[in-house]
Scaffold this motif. Structure first.
Motif, short mmCIF file in Angstrom:
data_model
loop_
_atom_site.label_atom_id
_atom_site.label_comp_id
_atom_site.label_asym_id
_atom_site.label_seq_id
_atom_site.Cartn_x
_atom_site.Cartn_y
_atom_site.Cartn_z
N HIS A 134 0.85 -1.19 0.00
CA HIS A 134 0.00 0.00 0.00
C HIS A 134 0.89 1.24 0.00
N SER A 135 0.43 2.28 -0.71
CA SER A 135 1.28 3.47 -0.84
C SER A 135 0.67 4.71 -0.22
N ILE A 136 -0.59 4.65 0.16
CA ILE A 136 -1.25 5.81 0.78
C ILE A 136 -2.13 5.33 1.93
N GLY A 137 -2.52 6.27 2.78
CA GLY A 137 -3.43 5.95 3.87
C GLY A 137 -2.74 5.30 5.05
N ARG A 138 -3.53 4.74 5.94
CA ARG A 138 -3.00 4.19 7.20
C ARG A 138 -2.21 2.89 7.01
N ASP A 139 -2.36 2.26 5.84
CA ASP A 139 -1.69 0.98 5.60
C ASP A 139 -0.43 1.11 4.75
N VAL A 140 0.12 2.30 4.65
CA VAL A 140 1.33 2.52 3.83
C VAL A 140 2.42 1.53 4.24
N GLY A 141 2.98 0.86 3.22
CA GLY A 141 4.07 -0.07 3.47
C GLY A 141 3.63 -1.48 3.80
N LYS A 142 2.35 -1.66 4.10
CA LYS A 142 1.86 -2.99 4.44
C LYS A 142 1.52 -3.78 3.18
N PRO A 143 1.59 -5.11 3.25
CA PRO A 143 1.25 -5.94 2.08
C PRO A 143 -0.16 -5.67 1.59
N PHE A 144 -0.34 -5.69 0.28
CA PHE A 144 -1.65 -5.48 -0.32
C PHE A 144 -2.38 -6.82 -0.36
N SER A 175 -13.23 2.74 -2.72
CA SER A 175 -13.19 1.29 -2.47
C SER A 175 -11.90 0.66 -3.01
N GLY A 176 -10.92 1.48 -3.30
CA GLY A 176 -9.63 0.95 -3.71
C GLY A 176 -9.52 0.58 -5.18
N LYS A 177 -10.32 1.24 -6.03
CA LYS A 177 -10.27 0.91 -7.47
C LYS A 177 -8.88 1.18 -8.04
N SER A 178 -8.33 2.34 -7.74
CA SER A 178 -7.03 2.71 -8.31
C SER A 178 -5.92 1.81 -7.81
N THR A 179 -5.97 1.46 -6.54
CA THR A 179 -4.96 0.57 -5.97
C THR A 179 -4.99 -0.79 -6.64
N LEU A 180 -6.19 -1.33 -6.81
CA LEU A 180 -6.33 -2.63 -7.47
C LEU A 180 -5.88 -2.57 -8.92
N THR A 194 -3.00 9.60 -15.74
CA THR A 194 -1.69 9.78 -15.13
C THR A 194 -1.80 10.10 -13.65
N ARG A 195 -2.71 10.99 -13.32
CA ARG A 195 -2.81 11.47 -11.95
C ARG A 195 -3.28 10.39 -11.00
N VAL A 196 -4.18 9.55 -11.43
CA VAL A 196 -4.80 8.60 -10.52
C VAL A 196 -4.07 7.25 -10.52
N VAL A 197 -4.26 6.45 -11.55
CA VAL A 197 -3.78 5.07 -11.53
C VAL A 197 -2.26 4.99 -11.74
N PHE A 198 -1.73 5.74 -12.72
CA PHE A 198 -0.30 5.66 -12.96
C PHE A 198 0.49 6.17 -11.75
N SER A 199 0.02 7.25 -11.14
CA SER A 199 0.70 7.76 -9.95
C SER A 199 0.68 6.72 -8.84
N GLU A 200 -0.44 6.02 -8.71
CA GLU A 200 -0.52 4.96 -7.71
C GLU A 200 0.45 3.83 -8.04
#
Length: 203
Positions: A70-80, A117-122, A159-165
């Motif tokens: 995870h790269s943002i929020g409270r779970d940064v650095g934790k396994p996805f 709901s984590g669309k960009s992360t997924l 670019t701003r949303v998914v690629f940045s993620e």
């Protein structure tokens, strides 16, 4: 990791919860669940052209918590670690194959979830898998020069949303950061030249 649940078990738990009504779902989700269960029953039939590769589905699902962070929020650095519904969606996409060729049965998917709901992360994590770790069914090796295109109405949006993620997730992963680089608005994997880039209808 003792608390790492088998993702196929999570997938099956989700199916069970939908069928029993423990999770309230729409007709579309129920249809996907019913199709999956029906096809599991038909896969041993001589005239059914597909089969569910449980081991491959499990390997793909385990990719996410093994290499993605995870790269943002409270779970940064934790396994996805994928949620049960994500296990079903991703497991279905990559697990079902053509019996004769081992190619994926499904080449298109529509996944619709609520905001936040984590669309960009997924999507970013799937992009990394497809660019660097998807295998060619004919050769059994990593897909050479795999191309992952992130598309949106406007290129800036993609670019701003998914690629940045995707870029942030790459930097968070010690393993992936050694395998790929970010250059000229593109993520490129060294071992297979697979890459992720953006486009938009405005371009």
């Amino acid at each position: 990791m003792s608390d790492w649940k088998d993702p196929i078990e999570s997938m099956n738990d989700y199916i069970s919860d939908i069928v029993t009504g423990e999770i309230v779902s729409c007709e579309t989700v129920m249809g996907a669940i019913n199709r999956h269960q029906r096809d599991l029953g038909d896969q041993n039939s001589d005239d059914f052209p597909y089969y569910f590769d449980v081991d491959h589905a499990r390997n793909v699902l385990n990719f996410f918590p093994t290499l993605m962070r995870h790269s943002i929020g409270r779970d940064v650095g934790k396994p996805f670690t994928l949620l049960p519904w994500q296990c079903f969606a991703i497991g279905s996409l990559f697990g079902w194959k053509h019996r004769d060729t081992d190619a994926r049965r499904f080449t298109k998917a529509f996944i619709s979830v609520a905001r936040k709901s984590g669309k960009s992360t997924l999507a970013a994590a799937i992009a990394h898998f497809m660019a660097g770790f998807d295998r060619n069914p004919e050769t059994g090796t990593f897909e050479n020069v795999a191309q992952v295109v992130l598309a949106a109405t406007k290129k800036e949006q993609a670019t701003r949303v998914v690629f940045s993620e995707a870029c942030r997730m790459l930097r968070q992963s010690e393993v992936l950061s050694k395998m790929a680089e970010i250059k000229n608005h593109q993520i490129t994997y060294a071992h297979n030249a697979g890459h992720i880039f953006c486009t938009g209808s405005d371009k």
